[in-house]
Design an enzyme around this catalytic site. Structure first.
Site, PDB file in Angstrom:
ATOM      1  CG  HIS A   1      26.219  26.458  17.926  1.00 28.59           C
ATOM      2  ND1 HIS A   1      26.914  27.298  17.096  1.00 28.59           N
ATOM      3  CD2 HIS A   1      24.945  26.436  17.459  1.00 28.59           C
ATOM      4  CE1 HIS A   1      26.098  27.787  16.187  1.00 28.59           C
ATOM      5  NE2 HIS A   1      24.895  27.272  16.374  1.00 28.59           N
TER       6      HIS A   1
ATOM      7  N   GLY B   1       4.488  17.003  10.216  1.00 28.93           N
ATOM      8  CA  GLY B   1       4.580  18.452  10.335  1.00 28.93           C
ATOM      9  C   GLY B   1       5.296  18.936  11.580  1.00 28.93           C
TER      10      GLY B   1
ATOM     11  CE  LYS C   1       1.355   2.200  14.513  1.00 30.63           C
ATOM     12  NZ  LYS C   1      -0.045   1.928  14.266  1.00 30.63           N
TER      13      LYS C   1
END
Length: 191
Positions: free
Chosen positions: A114, A140, A181
């Site tokens: 937006h 997750g 890493k």
């Protein structure tokens, strides 16, 4: 003169309340209802619904319901893509996903954005594409923000918020996600 749908896909300001876009979202929501409520288990019928919802996918697209998206037709997947439960893809712009990509539960891909100006925000929005390379694992509840590119072979840690592009073979974690890493590129299994 471009349609609102063309503007949306091209990353320009567009009117989300446009009749065609509302109709397209309604179509997707009807398919999602069938997938998430009526079928819920991955059956032959569920696979047909997924193919209709996300027609631009390679072989072995697997979605564990519930799943959520705006349109479906702006999601482009390679082969062997897996979405675990509760993933969200706001696909106003193109979402390109390579092959062999794993999405853990609760991953969210946001192409929608937006304007920062409050007055403009009352009427228009815009979308920026997301690209995820081959052989990635998105942890997750990770959030991928509009306009982000994640390279091949990357791992994004659980709960990360990706606000900048991530180069090939990198592990990124945190909010905002930072590269911690480089990953093995010799195909040696690591934990």
């Amino acid at each position: 003169m471009k349609t609102e749908k063309e503007k949306m896909i091209d990353g320009e300001y567009y009117l989300a309340g446009d009749f065609t876009l509302v109709k397209d979202r309604r179509r997707a929501k009807n398919l999602l209802h069938r997938l998430n409520i009526t079928e819920y288990r991955i059956t032959k019928k569920a696979r047909e619904i997924i193919a209709e919802l996300i027609p631009n996918s390679g072989k072995n697209l697997y979605i564990e319901p519930p799943f959520f998206c705006d349109y479906g037709y702006n999601i482009f997947c390679g082969d062997n893509v897996f979405f675990n439960v509760n993933c969200v893809v706001l696909d106003g712009a193109k979402v390109s996903i390579g092959s062999n990509v794993l999405f853990a539960p609760g991953v969210q891909l946001y192409t929608a954005a937006h304007p920062l100006d409050a007055e403009a925000r009352k009427t228009v929005e815009f979308s920026k594409p997301i690209t995820i390379g081959d052989d990635c694992w998105i942890g997750g509840n990770a959030i991928i923000c509009p306009g982000i590119t994640i390279g091949n072979g990357c791992v994004i840690g659980a709960g990360s918020v990706v606000t900048k592009d991530i180069p090939d073979n990198s592990m990124a974690v945190g909010n905002p996600a930072k590269i911690i890493k480089k990953l093995n590129t010799d195909n040696t299994p690591t934990q």
